[in-house]
Design a protein around this motif. Structure first.
Motif, PDB file in Angstrom:
ATOM      1  N   PRO A  28       0.820  -1.230   0.000  1.00  0.00           N
ATOM      2  CA  PRO A  28       0.000   0.000   0.000  1.00  0.00           C
ATOM      3  C   PRO A  28       0.849   1.274   0.000  1.00  0.00           C
ATOM      4  CG  PRO A  28      -0.872  -1.564   1.581  1.00  0.00           C
ATOM      5  CD  PRO A  28       0.437  -2.119   1.115  1.00  0.00           C
ATOM      6  N   LEU A  29       2.011   1.237   0.674  1.00  0.00           N
ATOM      7  CA  LEU A  29       2.863   2.428   0.703  1.00  0.00           C
ATOM      8  C   LEU A  29       3.371   2.755  -0.698  1.00  0.00           C
ATOM      9  CD1 LEU A  29       5.340   3.534   3.374  1.00  0.00           C
ATOM     10  CD2 LEU A  29       6.138   3.461   1.022  1.00  0.00           C
ATOM     11  N   LEU A  30       3.774   1.753  -1.463  1.00  0.00           N
ATOM     12  CA  LEU A  30       4.216   1.999  -2.840  1.00  0.00           C
ATOM     13  C   LEU A  30       3.085   2.602  -3.670  1.00  0.00           C
ATOM     14  CD1 LEU A  30       6.281  -1.273  -3.490  1.00  0.00           C
ATOM     15  CD2 LEU A  30       7.208   1.047  -3.357  1.00  0.00           C
ATOM     16  N   LYS A  31       1.870   2.081  -3.487  1.00  0.00           N
ATOM     17  CA  LYS A  31       0.725   2.625  -4.226  1.00  0.00           C
ATOM     18  C   LYS A  31       0.458   4.071  -3.818  1.00  0.00           C
ATOM     19  CE  LYS A  31      -1.648  -1.840  -4.760  1.00  0.00           C
ATOM     20  NZ  LYS A  31      -2.862  -2.617  -4.428  1.00  0.00           N
ATOM     21  N   MET A  32       0.590   4.364  -2.520  1.00  0.00           N
ATOM     22  CA  MET A  32       0.357   5.724  -2.041  1.00  0.00           C
ATOM     23  C   MET A  32       1.420   6.679  -2.573  1.00  0.00           C
ATOM     24  SD  MET A  32       0.074   7.120   1.905  1.00  0.00           S
ATOM     25  CE  MET A  32       1.842   6.980   2.240  1.00  0.00           C
ATOM     26  N   VAL A  33       2.683   6.258  -2.545  1.00  0.00           N
ATOM     27  CA  VAL A  33       3.768   7.105  -3.055  1.00  0.00           C
ATOM     28  C   VAL A  33       3.573   7.383  -4.540  1.00  0.00           C
ATOM     29  CG1 VAL A  33       6.255   7.174  -3.524  1.00  0.00           C
ATOM     30  CG2 VAL A  33       5.434   6.410  -1.291  1.00  0.00           C
ATOM     31  N   ASP A  34       3.125   6.379  -5.287  1.00  0.00           N
ATOM     32  CA  ASP A  34       2.841   6.587  -6.714  1.00  0.00           C
ATOM     33  C   ASP A  34       1.809   7.693  -6.908  1.00  0.00           C
ATOM     34  OD1 ASP A  34       2.416   6.165  -9.520  1.00  0.00           O
ATOM     35  OD2 ASP A  34       0.722   4.864  -9.015  1.00  0.00           O
ATOM     36  N   GLN A  35       0.725   7.644  -6.126  1.00  0.00           N
ATOM     37  CA  GLN A  35      -0.309   8.680  -6.238  1.00  0.00           C
ATOM     38  C   GLN A  35       0.236  10.059  -5.846  1.00  0.00           C
ATOM     39  OE1 GLN A  35      -4.401   7.755  -4.890  1.00  0.00           O
ATOM     40  NE2 GLN A  35      -3.609   5.765  -4.269  1.00  0.00           N
ATOM     41  N   MET A  36       1.078  10.089  -4.836  1.00  0.00           N
ATOM     42  CA  MET A  36       1.631  11.365  -4.367  1.00  0.00           C
ATOM     43  C   MET A  36       2.572  11.967  -5.418  1.00  0.00           C
ATOM     44  SD  MET A  36       2.307  10.495  -0.350  1.00  0.00           S
ATOM     45  CE  MET A  36       2.466  12.194   0.181  1.00  0.00           C
ATOM     46  N   LEU A  37       3.380  11.127  -6.041  1.00  0.00           N
ATOM     47  CA  LEU A  37       4.274  11.617  -7.096  1.00  0.00           C
ATOM     48  C   LEU A  37       3.464  12.127  -8.284  1.00  0.00           C
ATOM     49  CD1 LEU A  37       7.006   8.815  -6.954  1.00  0.00           C
ATOM     50  CD2 LEU A  37       7.304  11.195  -6.260  1.00  0.00           C
ATOM     51  N   ALA A  38       2.407  11.393  -8.634  1.00  0.00           N
ATOM     52  CA  ALA A  38       1.570  11.803  -9.772  1.00  0.00           C
ATOM     53  C   ALA A  38       0.838  13.112  -9.507  1.00  0.00           C
ATOM     54  CB  ALA A  38       0.568  10.697 -10.105  1.00  0.00           C
ATOM     55  N   ASN A  39       0.554  13.387  -8.228  1.00  0.00           N
ATOM     56  CA  ASN A  39      -0.150  14.608  -7.867  1.00  0.00           C
ATOM     57  C   ASN A  39       0.787  15.759  -7.513  1.00  0.00           C
ATOM     58  OD1 ASN A  39      -3.356  14.380  -7.460  1.00  0.00           O
ATOM     59  ND2 ASN A  39      -2.424  12.363  -7.146  1.00  0.00           N
ATOM     60  N   GLY A  40       2.083  15.571  -7.759  1.00  0.00           N
ATOM     61  CA  GLY A  40       3.041  16.653  -7.551  1.00  0.00           C
ATOM     62  C   GLY A  40       3.248  17.042  -6.107  1.00  0.00           C
ATOM     63  N   CYS A  41       3.068  16.092  -5.188  1.00  0.00           N
ATOM     64  CA  CYS A  41       3.198  16.409  -3.760  1.00  0.00           C
ATOM     65  C   CYS A  41       4.617  16.781  -3.363  1.00  0.00           C
ATOM     66  CB  CYS A  41       2.720  15.223  -2.921  1.00  0.00           C
ATOM     67  SG  CYS A  41       0.953  14.895  -3.065  1.00  0.00           S
ATOM     68  N   PHE A  42       5.605  16.346  -4.153  1.00  0.00           N
ATOM     69  CA  PHE A  42       7.004  16.617  -3.801  1.00  0.00           C
ATOM     70  C   PHE A  42       7.691  17.498  -4.845  1.00  0.00           C
ATOM     71  CE2 PHE A  42       5.945  12.388  -2.004  1.00  0.00           C
ATOM     72  CZ  PHE A  42       6.051  12.699  -0.661  1.00  0.00           C
ATOM     73  N   ASP A  43       6.906  18.317  -5.523  1.00  0.00           N
ATOM     74  CA  ASP A  43       7.464  19.176  -6.584  1.00  0.00           C
ATOM     75  C   ASP A  43       8.593  20.063  -6.085  1.00  0.00           C
ATOM     76  OD1 ASP A  43       5.854  18.110  -8.484  1.00  0.00           O
ATOM     77  OD2 ASP A  43       4.526  19.850  -8.697  1.00  0.00           O
ATOM     78  N   ILE A  44       8.516  20.504  -4.830  1.00  0.00           N
ATOM     79  CA  ILE A  44       9.529  21.406  -4.294  1.00  0.00           C
ATOM     80  C   ILE A  44      10.906  20.735  -4.241  1.00  0.00           C
ATOM     81  CG2 ILE A  44       9.236  20.817  -1.849  1.00  0.00           C
ATOM     82  CD1 ILE A  44       9.421  23.812  -1.221  1.00  0.00           C
ATOM     83  N   PHE A  45      10.916  19.393  -4.173  1.00  0.00           N
ATOM     84  CA  PHE A  45      12.187  18.665  -4.133  1.00  0.00           C
ATOM     85  C   PHE A  45      12.796  18.486  -5.529  1.00  0.00           C
ATOM     86  CE2 PHE A  45      10.571  16.207  -0.153  1.00  0.00           C
ATOM     87  CZ  PHE A  45      10.819  17.317   0.631  1.00  0.00           C
ATOM     88  N   THR A  46      11.982  18.630  -6.572  1.00  0.00           N
ATOM     89  CA  THR A  46      12.471  18.342  -7.924  1.00  0.00           C
ATOM     90  C   THR A  46      13.398  19.427  -8.457  1.00  0.00           C
ATOM     91  OG1 THR A  46      10.541  19.394  -8.946  1.00  0.00           O
ATOM     92  CG2 THR A  46      10.381  17.037  -8.464  1.00  0.00           C
TER      93      THR A  46
END
Length: 469
Positions: free
Chosen positions: A319-337
């Motif tokens: 489930p954590l991998l699935k959640m991280v996938d959704q978070m990456l797709a939604n730009g939750c960590f854009d500030i790190f990019t």
């Protein structure tokens, strides 16, 4: 139906319980039922559970001077071990019996550990019940560990209200912190019934005034999230109501880890309504910290800590991998990019690699592919390392994984057009889409190596097989 003789040499006091074909004796020399619990002598499941229920029903004079032995037996019966992992009902009843016994003997801060709940034994009782909240045993009936967790939550409530009503100094800040954090985790999990049970208990302890529960972390912030006037109207069974409230605990440092751990199995779960509202609430929270680098880094550190703590624990890691996938797709960590090789993405990649190492779980491998593709948005050398992992998966022994990797890479390159040199983009896309990735590995490897050359990634080296002994 066996006949059990109980008491200090008082043959007139009898209690009928189903302990098996032979009579069991509780005498002045020791508690026979407790001995059977800890030694594992009673092997038939209904009989084993009946012993806990019998101990929980004993009157006070029978437990007098034997309380420590009774509690140790029940604590031992609460633990999950490989030999008796199927005795879920016994662990559930032991958790119930512990609160019953504590209610029978009462509380006295300066009392004897063999007669009352006191400073000598209160920590052990709490720790045993808190450990029960980690029981996620499953069998053909499903998540049977939830029975134990439900019983432990109820017992924690009874014991806590008992303690704070007479000797609140026995409840240490650390015990209260652990209890409230574990309840917050259960309040964020995926099964409606147990989420509702945990949420109701969390609010009952928070709003309890006579007696008041001391040392609740972030009490004032919690009261603003869950006002007493609105607490009764909150339907914890409804994901649309529960998750918008519980995700607000992510802002509170002491609750962040456990709340996110509970949310992980909800966001990465299977039930559509639970996934929808838990993910939506999580993304709403992420938007509030999107431009706060400090808060986002703290959240990222907590996420990575959960991944480390539950490495190869499929109940959490998939489930954590699935959640991280959704978070990456939604730009939750854009500030790190915007930063090359940000520590968050470096460690995330390392944890993902370790998680799928030698794995044959198709669901886990598929989830890791989508995470790798989402991580391509990060800048620096990490991008080459992510591409290397994807190219490795193009030659995975399972054809379905090779095909899924090629498909996900194709979509990734459509989304992130700055990943590769435009002069080879068409060739790469054609190779990914037109190749039959379910062919023999020797043929597939040639196609993969050509992609390595176009992408400027080192070709993976084949490991030499060790000679037969």
């Amino acid at each position: 139906m066996g006949c059990v003789l109980l008491g200090d040499g008082c043959p007139s006091v009898m209690l009928r319980v189903s302990l098996g074909p032979t009579e069991q004796l509780v005498s002045q020399d020791g508690c026979r039922s407790v001995s059977a619990l800890s030694d594992g002598e009673v092997s038939v499941r209904p009989y084993r559970a009946a012993e806990q229920l019998a101990l929980g029903s004993l009157p006070r004079f029978m437990i007098q001077n034997k309380l420590q032995q009774v509690l140790e037996g029940l604590q031992s019966a609460c633990r999950v071990n490989q030999k008796e992992v199927s005795f879920t009902e016994a662990r559930r009843d032991a958790a119930r019996a512990m609160a019953q016994v504590c209610g029978t003997v009462g509380v006295s801060a300066q009392g004897s550990g063999d007669s009352v709940l006191c400073a000598e034994n209160v920590s052990e009782v709490y720790l045993a019940l808190l450990d029960c909240l980690n029981d996620y045993t499953t069998d053909s009936r499903g998540d049977v560990g939830s029975w134990v967790r439900e019983a432990a939550m109820s017992s924690l409530t009874e014991v806590t209200l008992l303690v704070v009503s007479s000797s609140p100094e026995l409840l240490s800040p650390e015990l209260c912190r652990r209890m409230m954090c574990c309840l917050a985790q259960q309040s964020a999990e995926k099964i409606d019934r147990y989420r509702a049970h945990a949420g109701a208990i969390f609010l009952r302890l928070l709003h309890s005034s006579e007696p008041a529960v001391p040392h609740i972390p972030h009490r004032e912030e919690l009261l603003s999230i869950f006002p007493a006037a609105e607490a009764g109207a909150l339907n914890w069974n409804a994901p649309s109501q529960a998750f918008p409230h519980i995700t607000r605990l992510l802002r509170l440092p002491q609750y962040q880890y456990h709340t996110l751990l509970g949310l992980t199995v909800s966001v990465g779960g299977l039930t559509e309504s639970t996934v929808l509202f838990s993910a939506q609430s999580l993304f709403d929270h992420m938007r509030t910290i999107q431009q706060d680098r400090s808060a986002l880094e703290q959240f990222g550190a907590t996420l990575l800590r959960i991944f480390r703590d539950h490495q190869r624990n499929d109940r959490v890691s998939i489930p954590l991998l699935k959640m991280v996938d959704q978070m990456l797709a939604n730009g939750c960590f854009d500030i790190f990019t915007s930063e090359d090789d940000h520590p968050f993405c470096v460690e995330l990649l390392a944890l993902c690699k370790e998680e799928i190492k030698k794995s044959k779980d198709v669901q886990k491998l598929r989830s890791s592919i989508t995470v790798f593709c989402g991580m391509i948005q990060f800048q620096g050398e990490i991008r080459k390392k992510v591409l290397f992992q994807l190219l490795l998966l193009l030659c995975h022994p399972f054809p379905v994984i090779r095909k899924a990797t090629a498909s996900q890479m194709y979509e990734m390159l459509l989304t992130y057009d700055d990943v590769i040199d435009p002069s080879v983009l068409d060739d790469v896309m054609t190779q990914l889409s037109d190749t039959n990735w379910e062919e023999d590995l020797s043929a597939v490897r040639n196609y993969r190596n050509q992609l390595c050359d176009w992408l400027g990634v080192q070709r993976p080296a084949m490991l030499a097989k060790s000679p037969a002994q």
